[in-house]
Design a protein around this motif. Structure first.
Motif, PDB file in Angstrom:
ATOM      1  N   GLY A 419       0.800  -1.220   0.000  1.00  0.00           N
ATOM      2  CA  GLY A 419       0.000   0.000   0.000  1.00  0.00           C
ATOM      3  C   GLY A 419       0.828   1.264   0.000  1.00  0.00           C
ATOM      4  N   HIS A 420       0.203   2.353  -0.484  1.00  0.00           N
ATOM      5  CA  HIS A 420       0.798   3.690  -0.463  1.00  0.00           C
ATOM      6  C   HIS A 420       2.119   3.730  -1.229  1.00  0.00           C
ATOM      7  N   ASN A 421       2.055   3.327  -2.492  1.00  0.00           N
ATOM      8  CA  ASN A 421       3.173   3.453  -3.419  1.00  0.00           C
ATOM      9  C   ASN A 421       2.648   4.048  -4.719  1.00  0.00           C
ATOM     10  N   ASN A 422       3.379   3.864  -5.812  1.00  0.00           N
ATOM     11  CA  ASN A 422       2.964   4.356  -7.128  1.00  0.00           C
ATOM     12  C   ASN A 422       2.850   3.210  -8.125  1.00  0.00           C
ATOM     13  N   LEU A 423       2.380   2.072  -7.661  1.00  0.00           N
ATOM     14  CA  LEU A 423       2.265   0.902  -8.525  1.00  0.00           C
ATOM     15  C   LEU A 423       1.130   1.080  -9.518  1.00  0.00           C
ATOM     16  N   ASN A 424       1.281   0.485 -10.707  1.00  0.00           N
ATOM     17  CA  ASN A 424       0.236   0.562 -11.721  1.00  0.00           C
ATOM     18  C   ASN A 424      -0.017  -0.821 -12.304  1.00  0.00           C
TER      19      ASN A 424
END
Length: 560
Positions: A419-424
């Motif tokens: 959680g709370h990352n910039n994954l796509n």
């Protein structure tokens, strides 16, 4: 004959109730058997017989048992004493309900070597006068309600090898007299209220194997003299107010398998000397102010299976070596740590301070906890090799890119927090194969598509997926329509952007073409300016004609 008489005396005592008669007869038989065995063995070499005072003390203790007790625990009242037991060497009354103060004057009449008063209800101060127990090698008063300072004469016990005072309410500072306990092997003062700095007096404690001062109010820097304790296996100093850099020469501590300084105010970088600790199992330096990159050699320690670097300010990419940790790939990199080593390691899993306490290294789940840092880059697909890993927490960082499908190969995984990352991208449906996964969090990323169904995913809530605007949270037929609608809007916006770009490029190209022609073609330039001159002349004439017409019309209306 003395042994037979002793047995008869013990077994002839009446029980207070018929219901407990069998229990008390068994207990008296056990006491008599142990005493017969001890004196029988001694008699073979010394021809000794049972001392009547020792026998009477055992009989009195047996007769004083609570008739309602269900076992060998549950006793209360003042602690027992055996003033006539001249040969008493071990007194272990741990795990009962004894209360009141501890009377040292009745404990040191015999050559006692071990006093275990753990997990009772004793109160008051640690008794002075224990220095009279010249042969004392172990003093365990942990798990009580003792208060005050450590008495000074406790530091004068020449043979003391184990001092356990944890889980009390002791206060004050540790003095330099601590260095007098040069024979100490284990020192545990954790979970008290000690304050001040930790005295830098460990240079003479060459036998020290375990130092636990966690959960106090110690401040100042780490004592550099710990580098002289070559036998150290456990250093636990977490949950204090220690500051400064980790200035310990780890190259001199080759037996160290647990280093826990979490929840302090330490700064600087990860010491390079840790790279030499081939026996290291547990590294917890979480909740500090450490900075810099995570060194690649940290993932090359063969016995390391628990790493907590969370809640610091580490930067850069996660080293690829973390996906090749031998102890997390197979059981071949087995730990040298004894499975019974008590640890009392408190593990925080999130910023709210909630977590679990593990009391043995063997109970710690193999973990990589790197949350709440400034790490960037992708999540390596080679993490799938770590089939022994139970916890992977990469939350609250700046990781980007897709979630690798290969994470589904981590067959032992119980917790995966991204959680709370910039994954796509999408959530791989193969993750439903993780049968032991009980905690999964990918909230607040840029994920799209449907949430996988089946397996453990049926137990997760929408909170584990929220914060992803293009991710379907309702898990029904309308989710696909919503995802399709979002995708159509995205495609429309893209097409409009392309159209505007083409128009702008065409306008600029036309303007440049005309400007170039006028600059280099003289005839075109003359014709262009002649056309412009005629245009403005015609415009002027038309304007003046209309102005004069309007003026005459106005004059006729005003002055007919």
């Amino acid at each position: 004959m003395a042994g037979t008489k002793m047995m008869q005396q013990l077994l002839s005592a009446d029980s207070t109730t018929p219901e407990m008669g069998g229990y008390h007869r068994f207990l008296r038989f056990l006491i008599a058997f142990v005493l017969l065995h001890f004196h029988g063995a001694a008699g073979q070499s010394l021809n000794q017989t049972c001392d009547p005072a020792d026998l009477q003390a055992l009989i009195d203790f047996s007769n004083g048992l609570d008739s309602k007790a269900a076992g060998l625990v549950g006793f209360d009242g003042p602690h027992p004493a055996f003033p006539a037991a001249a040969n008493l060497t071990v007194l272990d009354i741990s795990g009962n309900n004894f209360s009141g103060g501890i009377n040292s004057s009745t404990l040191c009449l015999a050559p006692v070597e071990v006093l275990r008063f753990s997990r009772n209800g004793f109160s008051g101060k640690v008794p002075s006068g224990l220095s009279q127990c010249k042969a004392l090698a172990e003093l365990s008063l942990d798990g009580n309600d003792l208060t005050g300072n450590i008495p000074g004469d406790l530091y004068t016990l020449p043979r003391l090898t184990r001092l356990s005072l944890q889980e009390n309410q002791l206060t004050g500072n540790l003095g330099n007299d601590l260095s007098n306990l040069s024979q100490l092997v284990r020192l545990d003062l954790s979970d008290n209220r000690f304050s001040g700095s930790i005295p830098d007096v460990f240079g003479g404690m060459r036998r020290l194997e375990s130092l636990k001062l966690a959960s106090n109010s110690f401040d100042g820097e780490l004592p550099a003299s710990l580098s002289s304790c070559g036998m150290l296996r456990v250093i636990s100093l977490r949950n204090n107010s220690l500051s400064g850099e980790i200035a310990i020469n780890f190259k001199l501590l080759q037996k160290l398998n647990t280093f826990d300084t979490g929840a302090n105010n330490l700064n600087g970088t990860i010491p390079s000397g840790i790279a030499s600790l081939e026996s290291l199992n547990v590294l917890d330096i979480s909740w500090n102010k450490l900075t810099g990159n995570i060194p690649p050699w940290l993932g090359e320690l063969n016995n390391l299976f628990y790493v907590d670097l969370s809640n610091n300010s580490f930067t850069g990419e996660l080293p690829m070596s973390f996906t090749q940790m031998r102890c997390l790939i197979s059981s071949n990199g087995s730990s040298e740590q004894s499975p019974t080593e008590d640890l009392a390691l408190f593990v925080r899993m999130n910023s709210s301070g909630q977590g679990l306490q593990y009391n043995q290294i063997s109970s710690l789940p193999p973990s990589l906890i790197l949350s709440n840092n400034l790490l960037v880059g992708p999540i390596w697909s080679s993490f799938g090799r770590l089939v022994k890993l139970h916890v992977l927490d990469l939350s609250w960082n700046n990781f980007s890119g897709p979630i690798p499908d290969e994470l589904s190969n981590m067959s032992s995984l119980e917790m995966l927090n991204l959680g709370h990352n910039n994954l796509n991208g999408t959530i791989p449906s193969s993750l439903t194969k993780l049968n032991f996964l009980s905690k999964f969090d990918v909230s607040y990323n840029n994920l799209t598509g449907d949430i996988p169904t089946g397996g453990q995913f049926s137990t997760f809530t929408n909170e584990d997926f929220e914060g992803n605007s293009a991710l379907c949270l309702l898990r029904n037929s309308s989710c696909s329509k919503k995802a399709l609608f979002v995708e159509v809007i995205h495609d429309t916006d893209t097409a409009m952007h392309i159209t505007y770009t083409i128009v702008e490029v065409g306008f600029v190209f036309g303007l440049l073409t005309v400007s170039t022609a006028l600059l280099f073609a003289k005839a075109w330039r003359a014709a262009y300016f002649l056309m412009i001159d005629r245009f403005f002349s015609t415009l002027y004439v038309l304007t003046m004609v209309n102005v004069n017409r309007l003026r005459r019309t106005w004059e006729n209306e005003v002055h007919p």
